[in-house]
Design a protein around this motif. Sequence first.
Motif, mmCIF file in Angstrom:
data_model
loop_
_atom_site.group_PDB
_atom_site.id
_atom_site.type_symbol
_atom_site.label_atom_id
_atom_site.label_comp_id
_atom_site.label_asym_id
_atom_site.label_seq_id
_atom_site.Cartn_x
_atom_site.Cartn_y
_atom_site.Cartn_z
ATOM 1 N N ALA A 155 0.831 -1.205 0.000
ATOM 2 C CA ALA A 155 0.000 0.000 0.000
ATOM 3 C C ALA A 155 0.866 1.255 0.000
ATOM 4 N N LEU A 156 1.941 1.250 0.782
ATOM 5 C CA LEU A 156 2.844 2.404 0.813
ATOM 6 C C LEU A 156 3.544 2.590 -0.528
ATOM 7 N N LEU A 157 3.925 1.487 -1.159
ATOM 8 C CA LEU A 157 4.550 1.581 -2.481
ATOM 9 C C LEU A 157 3.582 2.167 -3.504
ATOM 10 N N ALA A 158 2.345 1.692 -3.480
ATOM 11 C CA ALA A 158 1.342 2.221 -4.411
ATOM 12 C C ALA A 158 1.116 3.706 -4.165
ATOM 13 N N PHE A 159 1.109 4.107 -2.905
ATOM 14 C CA PHE A 159 0.935 5.522 -2.558
ATOM 15 C C PHE A 159 2.086 6.361 -3.104
ATOM 16 N N GLU A 160 3.306 5.869 -2.974
ATOM 17 C CA GLU A 160 4.468 6.616 -3.470
ATOM 18 C C GLU A 160 4.435 6.762 -4.984
ATOM 19 N N PHE A 161 4.110 5.677 -5.681
ATOM 20 C CA PHE A 161 4.027 5.762 -7.140
ATOM 21 C C PHE A 161 2.904 6.709 -7.565
ATOM 22 N N LEU A 162 1.797 6.694 -6.832
ATOM 23 C CA LEU A 162 0.681 7.586 -7.157
ATOM 24 C C LEU A 162 1.105 9.048 -7.033
ATOM 25 N N ILE A 163 1.765 9.392 -5.931
ATOM 26 C CA ILE A 163 2.231 10.766 -5.731
ATOM 27 C C ILE A 163 3.256 11.139 -6.797
ATOM 28 N N ALA A 164 4.159 10.209 -7.102
ATOM 29 C CA ALA A 164 5.215 10.489 -8.082
ATOM 30 C C ALA A 164 4.632 10.783 -9.455
ATOM 31 N N PHE A 165 3.725 9.937 -9.917
ATOM 32 C CA PHE A 165 3.169 10.134 -11.256
ATOM 33 C C PHE A 165 2.235 11.345 -11.302
ATOM 34 N N ALA A 166 1.586 11.653 -10.186
ATOM 35 C CA ALA A 166 0.768 12.869 -10.136
ATOM 36 C C ALA A 166 1.646 14.108 -10.295
ATOM 37 N N LEU A 167 2.811 14.101 -9.649
ATOM 38 C CA LEU A 167 3.742 15.224 -9.785
ATOM 39 C C LEU A 167 4.253 15.350 -11.219
ATOM 40 N N ILE A 168 4.645 14.227 -11.795
ATOM 41 C CA ILE A 168 5.193 14.258 -13.156
ATOM 42 C C ILE A 168 4.140 14.718 -14.153
ATOM 43 N N TYR A 169 2.920 14.195 -14.011
ATOM 44 C CA TYR A 169 1.858 14.544 -14.955
ATOM 45 C C TYR A 169 1.457 16.015 -14.828
ATOM 46 N N ASN A 170 1.287 16.480 -13.596
ATOM 47 C CA ASN A 170 0.822 17.855 -13.386
ATOM 48 C C ASN A 170 1.920 18.891 -13.576
ATOM 49 N N SER A 171 3.173 18.458 -13.607
ATOM 50 C CA SER A 171 4.263 19.424 -13.773
ATOM 51 C C SER A 171 4.190 20.140 -15.113
ATOM 52 N N GLN A 172 3.587 19.499 -16.116
ATOM 53 C CA GLN A 172 3.512 20.122 -17.435
ATOM 54 C C GLN A 172 2.584 21.335 -17.447
ATOM 55 N N ASN A 173 1.777 21.485 -16.402
ATOM 56 C CA ASN A 173 0.886 22.638 -16.313
ATOM 57 C C ASN A 173 1.476 23.767 -15.476
ATOM 58 N N GLN A 174 2.758 23.648 -15.136
ATOM 59 C CA GLN A 174 3.434 24.668 -14.349
ATOM 60 C C GLN A 174 4.282 25.562 -15.254
#
Length: 256
Positions: A14-33
């Motif tokens: 569960a912690l691993l899934a949480f980390e990957f979720l946060i990581a990919f959310a950052l990478i995906y949303n970074s293009q809107n910065q």
Amino acid sequence: MAVPFSDETSLRWALLAFEFLIAFALIYNSQNQPFPRPSFRFGWLLVLLASLILIGQAAPRPMTVYAHLIMLSGVGGFGLVAGVYQLAQTQRDVLVAPYAGMLFCVGVVGLMVSTWDDLSKIEQWAGFLTIVVLGGGETWLIFRGLLIGKLPRAWSQAGMVALMQGRLTGKNGAIECFEKGWDADEEHLNPMAYVALHRIHTFLGQHEEAEIWKEYLEREGGESAVASEYIRAIHDALADLDSEAAQRLPQFTEEE
């Protein structure tokens, strides 16, 4: 019926899934910065760390949940400090702080819960108050960063960078950046964005759009509300791109 994540193996995944979720959310949303590098790099840092832990799951003695929570607290704390600096000081990123805050909260709260039975009453009350403070702080970061986060100054700066690089149109081009580079609370940025958009559209021969932005500029006090050095920098950047097209620009004098 088993309680979800009640055993250590399930909690590790569960912690691993949480980390990957946060990581990919950052990478995906970074293009809107306006400046995507901080959130993009932090996202890939999380991907790297989570991948190493994922590989380690096949080892005879994988990382324990306690060590995992310590790592989350450390990485989240580092990202939180860097993110708050970007959010409050440079105003170039609004993603790292709230997402890193989530990591930090999960790590710290998880450590408290794992040692809760060993704490005294006073320590438990102190831990409870700490959790409340963390929750309140993270809620503020989410509202300040993810929900109402605006970076007009950063978009204006990114517009100038794109202009200097010759990226006038398209995703995160100068036009798109300057269109986001105004704000009702920072009115001094508005004429700067409007004059830049007027000059760029004039340079591109898009006279109807140029007139629209000229009207907005006049409402803000005209070109006298903008530093002449700023207008000169725009003219010089456009002239470097195409000296012939730059002849469409209005004549610039230092009195402007």
